[in-house]
Design an enzyme around this catalytic site. Structure first.
Site, PDB file in Angstrom:
ATOM      1  N   CYS A 150       0.892  -1.171   0.000  1.00 41.28           N
ATOM      2  CA  CYS A 150       0.000   0.000   0.000  1.00 41.28           C
ATOM      3  C   CYS A 150       0.921   1.210   0.000  1.00 41.28           C
ATOM      4  CB  CYS A 150      -0.909  -0.023   1.221  1.00 41.28           C
ATOM      5  SG  CYS A 150      -2.016  -1.447   1.243  1.00 41.28           S
ATOM      6  N   ALA A 151       1.453   1.541  -1.148  1.00 39.88           N
ATOM      7  CA  ALA A 151       2.690   2.318  -1.226  1.00 39.88           C
ATOM      8  C   ALA A 151       2.515   3.828  -1.269  1.00 39.88           C
ATOM      9  CB  ALA A 151       3.473   1.883  -2.460  1.00 39.88           C
ATOM     10  N   ALA A 152       1.407   4.305  -1.799  1.00 39.45           N
ATOM     11  CA  ALA A 152       1.318   5.730  -2.097  1.00 39.45           C
ATOM     12  C   ALA A 152       1.075   6.577  -0.838  1.00 39.45           C
ATOM     13  CB  ALA A 152       0.167   5.968  -3.076  1.00 39.45           C
ATOM     14  N   PRO A 153       1.684   7.760  -0.752  1.00 39.93           N
ATOM     15  CA  PRO A 153       2.460   8.445  -1.808  1.00 39.93           C
ATOM     16  C   PRO A 153       3.935   8.067  -1.863  1.00 39.93           C
ATOM     17  CG  PRO A 153       2.152   9.916   0.034  1.00 39.93           C
ATOM     18  CD  PRO A 153       1.407   8.661   0.387  1.00 39.93           C
ATOM     19  N   GLY A 154       4.398   7.147  -1.038  1.00 37.13           N
ATOM     20  CA  GLY A 154       5.707   6.583  -1.322  1.00 37.13           C
ATOM     21  C   GLY A 154       6.817   6.852  -0.319  1.00 37.13           C
ATOM     22  N   GLY A 155       6.490   7.390   0.849  1.00 37.09           N
ATOM     23  CA  GLY A 155       7.545   7.651   1.833  1.00 37.09           C
ATOM     24  C   GLY A 155       8.331   6.397   2.168  1.00 37.09           C
ATOM     25  N   LYS A 156       7.598   5.302   2.346  1.00 35.41           N
ATOM     26  CA  LYS A 156       8.279   4.065   2.750  1.00 35.41           C
ATOM     27  C   LYS A 156       8.914   3.389   1.543  1.00 35.41           C
ATOM     28  CE  LYS A 156       5.120   3.870   6.612  1.00 35.41           C
ATOM     29  NZ  LYS A 156       4.271   5.001   6.176  1.00 35.41           N
TER      30      LYS A 156
ATOM     31  N   ASP B  38      -5.225  -3.782  -6.876  1.00 36.09           N
ATOM     32  CA  ASP B  38      -5.621  -4.190  -5.536  1.00 36.09           C
ATOM     33  C   ASP B  38      -4.558  -5.179  -5.048  1.00 36.09           C
ATOM     34  OD1 ASP B  38      -6.760  -5.387  -3.282  1.00 36.09           O
ATOM     35  OD2 ASP B  38      -8.789  -5.143  -4.068  1.00 36.09           O
TER      36      ASP B  38
ATOM     37  N   CYS C 264      -1.142   3.622  11.064  1.00 37.59           N
ATOM     38  CA  CYS C 264      -1.002   4.894  11.799  1.00 37.59           C
ATOM     39  C   CYS C 264      -2.281   5.114  12.601  1.00 37.59           C
ATOM     40  CB  CYS C 264      -0.714   6.055  10.851  1.00 37.59           C
ATOM     41  SG  CYS C 264      -1.910   6.259   9.522  1.00 37.59           S
TER      42      CYS C 264
HETATM   43  C1  LIG Z   1      -1.536   4.435   4.760  1.00 35.03           C
HETATM   44  S1  LIG Z   1      -1.578   4.795   3.086  1.00 35.03           S
HETATM   45  C2  LIG Z   1       0.001   4.253   2.591  1.00 35.03           C
HETATM   46  C3  LIG Z   1       1.116   5.253   2.868  1.00 35.03           C
HETATM   47  C4  LIG Z   1       2.435   4.852   2.253  1.00 35.03           C
HETATM   48  N1  LIG Z   1       2.840   3.533   2.686  1.00 35.03           N
HETATM   49  C5  LIG Z   1       3.552   5.834   2.554  1.00 35.03           C
HETATM   50  O1  LIG Z   1       4.348   5.595   3.438  1.00 35.03           O
HETATM   51  O2  LIG Z   1       3.624   6.876   1.891  1.00 35.03           O
HETATM   52  C6  LIG Z   1      -2.614   3.556   2.499  1.00 35.03           C
HETATM   53  C7  LIG Z   1      -2.595   3.344   0.989  1.00 35.03           C
HETATM   54  O3  LIG Z   1      -3.215   2.087   0.752  1.00 35.03           O
HETATM   55  C8  LIG Z   1      -3.829   2.142  -0.502  1.00 35.03           C
HETATM   56  N2  LIG Z   1      -4.759   0.998  -0.534  1.00 35.03           N
HETATM   57  C9  LIG Z   1      -5.920   0.846   0.141  1.00 35.03           C
HETATM   58  N3  LIG Z   1      -6.455  -0.353  -0.101  1.00 35.03           N
HETATM   59  C10 LIG Z   1      -5.610  -0.991  -0.940  1.00 35.03           C
HETATM   60  C11 LIG Z   1      -5.616  -2.254  -1.575  1.00 35.03           C
HETATM   61  N4  LIG Z   1      -6.619  -3.128  -1.391  1.00 35.03           N
HETATM   62  N5  LIG Z   1      -4.590  -2.565  -2.390  1.00 35.03           N
HETATM   63  C12 LIG Z   1      -3.573  -1.697  -2.606  1.00 35.03           C
HETATM   64  N6  LIG Z   1      -3.528  -0.468  -2.037  1.00 35.03           N
HETATM   65  C13 LIG Z   1      -4.533  -0.122  -1.220  1.00 35.03           C
HETATM   66  C14 LIG Z   1      -4.427   3.523  -0.555  1.00 35.03           C
HETATM   67  O4  LIG Z   1      -4.651   3.939  -1.873  1.00 35.03           O
HETATM   68  C15 LIG Z   1      -3.355   4.351   0.160  1.00 35.03           C
HETATM   69  O5  LIG Z   1      -2.491   4.945  -0.784  1.00 35.03           O
END
Ligand SMILES: C[S@@+](CC[C@H](N)C(=O)[O-])C[C@H]1O[C@@H](n2cnc3c(N)ncnc32)[C@H](O)[C@@H]1O
Length: 497
Positions: free
Chosen positions: A315-321, A362, A431
């Site tokens: 669940c990468a976006a916006p990509g900090g990790k 997904d 978080c």
């Molecule tokens: C907590 S944020 C992630 C923050 C990110 N890891 C960072 O450090 O910048 C959660 C992310 O999960 C994504 N998301 C939610 N459900 C998902 C799924 N079933 N599959 C993939 N991504 C999903 C959302 O679009 C959102 O970008």
């Protein structure tokens, strides 16, 4: 707690926000480019590292943008104004009132940015600061105003009063300036607001004398649906300490990737005072650092990626990790449900000169060609660990989304484990301050997967206060009180049998 509503796929994260009509006065309950207009992370997406435009945020912003000028709040109509046109003398305050009105309608502050269309960048920044301060200190303004109000004013008028009280008693603004501005804004409003101008004047003149009431009032309470589990897990004293930390707000944290300004924290993040203008800091364009709360940088630290390892960031976006993983030399695939948000990951990686594979999907449907050495699952969650930076969250969310989020997180954990080689490691992170998404989620995962084990953090490398009995990391806003606190995260490293 930040997710997308541009996603066609229904899910708990796409659930509409609760509409809150008003902050009850009688109960204390309560830049782009460089860095992100901070939309709350987790449920809707995570703002910590990039320009934020989560799907849900984007959808909310679109709705907010569709409001007619002046509709979202009190103050002069924006009708006829064009960007760049000179604003009114009280433009920032008027903007703050529009933000507060949008929050009353269920928007996050980031989502409500569209209401600030005509303001200059410094006015926008001031409007954001004023609105955030009004929300952060709302229980104090309520305590000051309650004995002065004969009847409950209209919500717009209450916002105006709370803003002025916060300026006078919380920010040291001269009473005559704050009162005159509030009266002028009331007069510039519609006929009902105009009629209230006399009351606004009288009430604020008396409120200016109530510094002692302000100082003695409590910090805003967590909403009941969150306070009860917090008290049950950590006790009343800790709940009060968390509430006080939420009221103090958050400093600016950077993850270094070269020469980085700020004071180095024990965990490697660099910290600057709250309110630091990120665009003015050296090294952003050169990709020397990115904005990321110190707690948000911990999941990758716990994962300890090695150069050449095959790693997925589910669940990468916006990509900090993702940037942290790539900086360690891992071969990373970044997956996110939202193509729009995934584009931010690509943009951020490019800025700091790193690369990763990108898959818009997904995570539950994605499988790699070969088993993975490690998976990072920074799961969608309630984002209740980020209230310091998003003081509107307690007002616009309710606990109704927690069961759906818990179910989704459990499915994501099970799927993530199936992607690992035997002995591979999964770091699960949220978080969130809600134990159902953290401590209880871990217990349930261990019960579902015989042989799955927790790899405890090395106590020599981690703050002992953060290590739970089960061997996870739990950070809370009241931790590091002398350093300025940190967001609430639950993080655990699991080893596949
Ligand atoms: C907590 S944020 C992630 C923050 C990110 N890891 C960072 O450090 O910048 C959660 C992310 O999960 C994504 N998301 C939610 N459900 C998902 C799924 N079933 N599959 C993939 N991504 C999903 C959302 O679009 C959102 O970008």
């Amino acid at each position: 707690m930040d997710k997308r509503d541009d996603q066609p796929k229904p899910g708990p994260e796409a659930r509409p926000l609760r509409r809150q009509r008003a902050v009850p006065a009688e109960t204390p309950q309560g830049a782009p480019p460089p860095p992100p207009a901070a939309a709350p992370p987790g449920y809707l997406g995570q703002e910590e590292s990039a320009r934020e435009s989560s799907g849900k945020d984007a959808g909310k912003r679109r709705r907010t943008d569709r409001r007619r000028p002046g509709e979202a709040g009190q103050g002069p109509s924006r009708k006829g104004k064009r960007p760049g046109q000179a604003a009114t003398p009280h433009a920032a305050r008027s903007g703050a009132l529009r933000l507060l009105a949008a929050v009353r309608e269920g928007a996050t502050l980031a989502e409500a940015e569209g209401t600030l269309g005509e303001l200059s960048p410094p006015e926008r920044a001031r409007a954001r600061r004023l609105a955030a301060a009004t929300l952060r200190h709302r229980s104090r303004a309520e305590a000051v105003l309650a004995p002065l109000l004969v009847r409950r004013p209209r919500p717009e008028t209450l916002d105006l009063l709370q803003l002025a009280v916060t300026e006078m008693l919380g920010q040291g603004e001269a009473p005559h300036g704050a009162v005159n501005a509030a009266v002028a804004l009331a007069r510039a409003g519609g006929p009902k607001a105009k009629a209230a101008a006399g009351m606004v004047n009288a009430v604020l003149r008396r409120a200016a004398e109530a510094q002692a009431v302000w100082d003695a009032a409590p910090s805003p309470r967590l909403p009941g649906w969150l306070r009860s589990p917090v008290v049950a897990r950590w006790g009343e004293v800790t709940a009060l300490a968390i509430e006080a930390a939420h009221e103090r707000g958050a400093p600016l944290d950077l993850t270094p990737h070269g020469a980085t300004p700020g004071e180095a924290l024990p965990t490697g993040s660099h910290r600057l005072p709250a309110g630091t203008q990120v665009t003015a800091l050296p090294g952003y364009a050169e990709g020397q650092w990115w904005v990321q709360d110190a707690a948000a940088a911990l999941p990758v630290r716990l994962l300890a990626p090695q150069a050449g390892e095959l790693v997925a960031d589910l669940c990468a976006a916006p990509g900090g990790k993702t940037m942290q993983l790539a900086a360690a030399g891992a071969r990373v695939t970044a997956i996110d449900l939202s193509p729009q948000r995934l584009a931010l990951v690509a943009e951020n990686l490019a800025r700091v000169g790193l690369s990763a594979g990108m898959v818009a999907a997904d995570a539950l449907d994605w499988r790699p060609e070969a088993p993975l050495d490690a998976v990072l699952l920074d799961a969608p969650c309630s984002a209740t660990g980020t209230i310091r930076r998003h003081p509107e969250l307690p007002l616009i969310r309710d606990g109704a989304m927690i069961p759906d989020l818990v179910r989704l997180q459990a499915r994501l954990i099970d799927h993530a484990l199936s992607l690992l080689r035997p002995g591979g490691r999964l770091v699960y992170a949220v978080c969130s301050l809600h134990p159902a998404e953290g401590e209880a989620q871990l217990d349930a995962a261990l019960a579902r997967h015989p042989g799955l084990r927790v790899e405890r953090p090395d106590p020599a490398q981690w703050d002992a206060d953060w290590i739970t009995g089960a061997g996870a990391i739990r950070t809370r806003p009241d931790h590091w009180p002398d350093l300025g606190g940190l967001d609430g995260f639950f993080i655990v490293r699991l080893i596949r049998p």
